[in-house]
Write an enzyme that holds these catalytic residues in place. Structure first.
Site, mmCIF file in Angstrom:
data_model
loop_
_atom_site.group_PDB
_atom_site.id
_atom_site.type_symbol
_atom_site.label_atom_id
_atom_site.label_comp_id
_atom_site.label_asym_id
_atom_site.label_seq_id
_atom_site.Cartn_x
_atom_site.Cartn_y
_atom_site.Cartn_z
ATOM 1 N N ILE A 171 0.832 -1.201 0.000
ATOM 2 C CA ILE A 171 0.000 0.000 0.000
ATOM 3 C C ILE A 171 0.869 1.253 0.000
ATOM 4 O O ILE A 171 0.650 2.186 -0.782
ATOM 5 C CB ILE A 171 -0.961 -0.009 1.194
ATOM 6 C CG1 ILE A 171 -1.987 -1.140 1.047
ATOM 7 C CG2 ILE A 171 -1.676 1.330 1.322
ATOM 8 C CD1 ILE A 171 -2.895 -1.310 2.248
ATOM 9 N N ASP A 207 -10.282 -10.539 6.113
ATOM 10 C CA ASP A 207 -9.280 -9.909 6.972
ATOM 11 C C ASP A 207 -9.382 -10.301 8.438
ATOM 12 O O ASP A 207 -8.496 -9.955 9.233
ATOM 13 C CB ASP A 207 -9.377 -8.383 6.864
ATOM 14 C CG ASP A 207 -8.877 -7.867 5.529
ATOM 15 O OD1 ASP A 207 -8.375 -8.673 4.734
ATOM 16 O OD2 ASP A 207 -9.003 -6.647 5.288
ATOM 17 N N HIS A 233 6.064 -13.568 -29.540
ATOM 18 C CA HIS A 233 7.133 -12.594 -29.753
ATOM 19 C C HIS A 233 6.600 -11.431 -30.590
ATOM 20 O O HIS A 233 5.905 -11.645 -31.573
ATOM 21 C CB HIS A 233 8.291 -13.250 -30.500
ATOM 22 C CG HIS A 233 9.374 -12.275 -30.906
ATOM 23 N ND1 HIS A 233 10.294 -11.788 -30.008
ATOM 24 C CD2 HIS A 233 9.651 -11.700 -32.104
ATOM 25 C CE1 HIS A 233 11.119 -10.959 -30.646
ATOM 26 N NE2 HIS A 233 10.743 -10.888 -31.921
#
Length: 474
Positions: free
Chosen positions: A187, A317, A452
């Site tokens: 962050i 969380d 490529h």
């Protein structure tokens, strides 16, 4: 107080909560989702989505400078129209918000707008503003998905203008001329990168001896070099002391691990020192639950994410490590819990193969073990690194960076980790997630052809080299 019954109650409408609700509803379960704020949570409204919108704007600003200085395109940047920029950001958030709410409605999920509090292991009280309280009973189970909030500095409360957290940094008024970022995790690095692109003088202070301390050391080294090249003053192994508001900003003292302390002033201090679980007012005790010393609600089983109280699951969380506090990991946790509640045998989340991305300029992306972790865990590991500038597309982008693959020794040694720094590497990590998750060997990947010219050629060449077939052996 009215009483209602449903199969599943989900408390919290962030990524973890709404993914649980949608999957449970798709399996035929009745679902009530309780949310006191906005569906989508921090990720949609204050974190992942709006921050990436702003970082895209920063990339456009950087592109103008690159066009002029490197490509001879006579482009100039007049100014950044902050209201217009934030209006576009808010429109993206709004459309996503409406999309999630539409999905929930079509799935038949009942959304209860209010504050939830556990009253037992099967019941939840929902206080609805202006309407009183409802009581809900879950016949199958309750899912805790209340998320987290930013940690702050003692004695220095965020004011949304001069002292901000990651939750409100994007919504602070205007663009500051100088920013002090405290915290060198993902962050902090992202916000340092954004503000530098927008023209601010940026100092980034991290207490650990390197940025992104949980990543491979080569990732930290390449990223730090790139940020310094962009003009960001990176101070690792340093502490920020005596921080205070002063005038139209903040002042403090940076105490490095080497050398003398020095004063520092900035218009804005952004505190990015981690997040803490939100459980206050949730009534855990009434359901027989407690948090650990760090405030997490640990599961009794990582196979199902069920807590010590049968029928109560936890996602997002609120989970301690090895959960990663990442939105995409919490999405997977929601699917696991919903399927478990529906009686399905669901594969547990493999945290070792969850990709990690930092959306700075340059970006970082990784999955699996770092080289140091591989050796610490007893693997006979070998690593191969290829600079992105060794490819034609890397030269076109001109940002530098690298691809590093860590594998076991031997022709059939498994790939243990992949680590990248450079432009758009966030879009290159998915292939490598599959490689690590499927225990592939470099030789397994080396037989597949990468287009490529692309940056992904660096990935292919790294695997070729580890398989003994590389054109850039080193």
């Amino acid at each position: 107080m009215s009483g209602n019954t449903t199969d599943v109650i989900v408390i919290g409408g962030g990524t973890d909560g709404y993914s649980t609700a949608l999957r449970a509803a798709s399996l035929g379960l009745g679902v009530t989702l309780v949310e006191r704020d906005l569906i989508g949570g921090t990720c949609l409204h204050r974190g992942c989505v709006p921050s990436k919108a702003m970082l895209h704007a920063a990339e456009l600003v950087d592109g103008i400078a690159e066009a002029r200085e490197r490509w001879g395109v006579k482009a100039t940047l007049d100014s950044v129209d902050w209201p217009a920029l934030t209006a576009t950001r808010d429109d993206i958030v709004s459309r996503n918000h409406k999309g999630v709410e539409g999905h929930l409605s079509r799935a038949g999920v009942h959304v209860a707008r209010g504050t939830a509090r556990l009253t037992s292991a099967r019941t939840v009280r929902v206080d609805v503003p202006g309407e009183g309280a409802e009581e809900w009973t879950a016949t199958r189970g309750i899912v805790l998905a209340t998320g987290s909030r930013p940690r702050t500095l003692p004695g220095l409360a965020p004011d949304g203008q001069h002292v901000v957290t990651s939750d409100d940094a994007l919504f602070a008024p205007g663009l500051p001329g100088s920013v002090l970022v405290l915290g060198g995790g993902a962050i902090g690095v992202e916000y340092a990168s954004f503000h530098r692109s927008m023209g601010a003088d940026v100092t980034l202070v991290e207490a650990a001896d390197r940025l992104l301390p949980l990543e491979d050391e080569d990732v930290s080294r390449h990223l730090t070099r790139a940020l310094k090249k962009r003009g960001i003053d990176v101070r690792t192994g340093a502490l920020l002391e005596d921080v205070r508001r002063e005038g139209a900003g903040v002042t403090g003292t940076v105490r490095p691990s080497r050398g003398a302390p020095f004063p520092l002033a900035a218009e804005r201090l952004l505190v990015a020192v981690g997040r803490t679980p939100v459980t206050d007012g949730l009534g855990l005790e009434a359901a027989g639950l407690t948090t650990d010393a760090r405030g997490f609600v640990p599961p009794a089983s990582w196979e199902t994410l069920e807590t010590a109280v049968p029928g109560i699951h936890v996602v997002g969380d609120l989970l301690p490590p090895p959960s990663l506090g990442l939105a995409h990991a919490s999405f997977a946790e929601g699917l696991l819990v919903a399927e478990t509640l529906a009686g399905l045998a669901s594969r547990p989340v493999d945290y070792a193969t969850v990709p990690r991305v930092t959306y700075s300029s340059p970006q970082t992306a990784s999955v699996g073990l770092s080289e140091a972790e591989a050796r610490e865990r007893g693997h006979d590991a070998v690593a191969n690194t290829l600079p992105l500038m060794a490819t034609a597309k890397g030269m076109v982008h001109g940002q530098g960076g690298m691809v590093k693959v860590v594998a076991e020794q031997g022709a059939q040694g498994r790939v243990l980790g992949v680590h990248m720094v450079g432009p758009h590497v966030s879009e290159m990590i998915a292939e490598n997630q599959l490689v690590v998750a499927w225990d592939a060997a470099p030789a397994d990947v080396a037989q597949h052809i990468h287009a490529h010219p692309t940056l992904s050629e660096a990935v292919g060449e790294t695997y070729l080299t580890l398989a003994g077939r590389g054109l850039h052996q080193h």
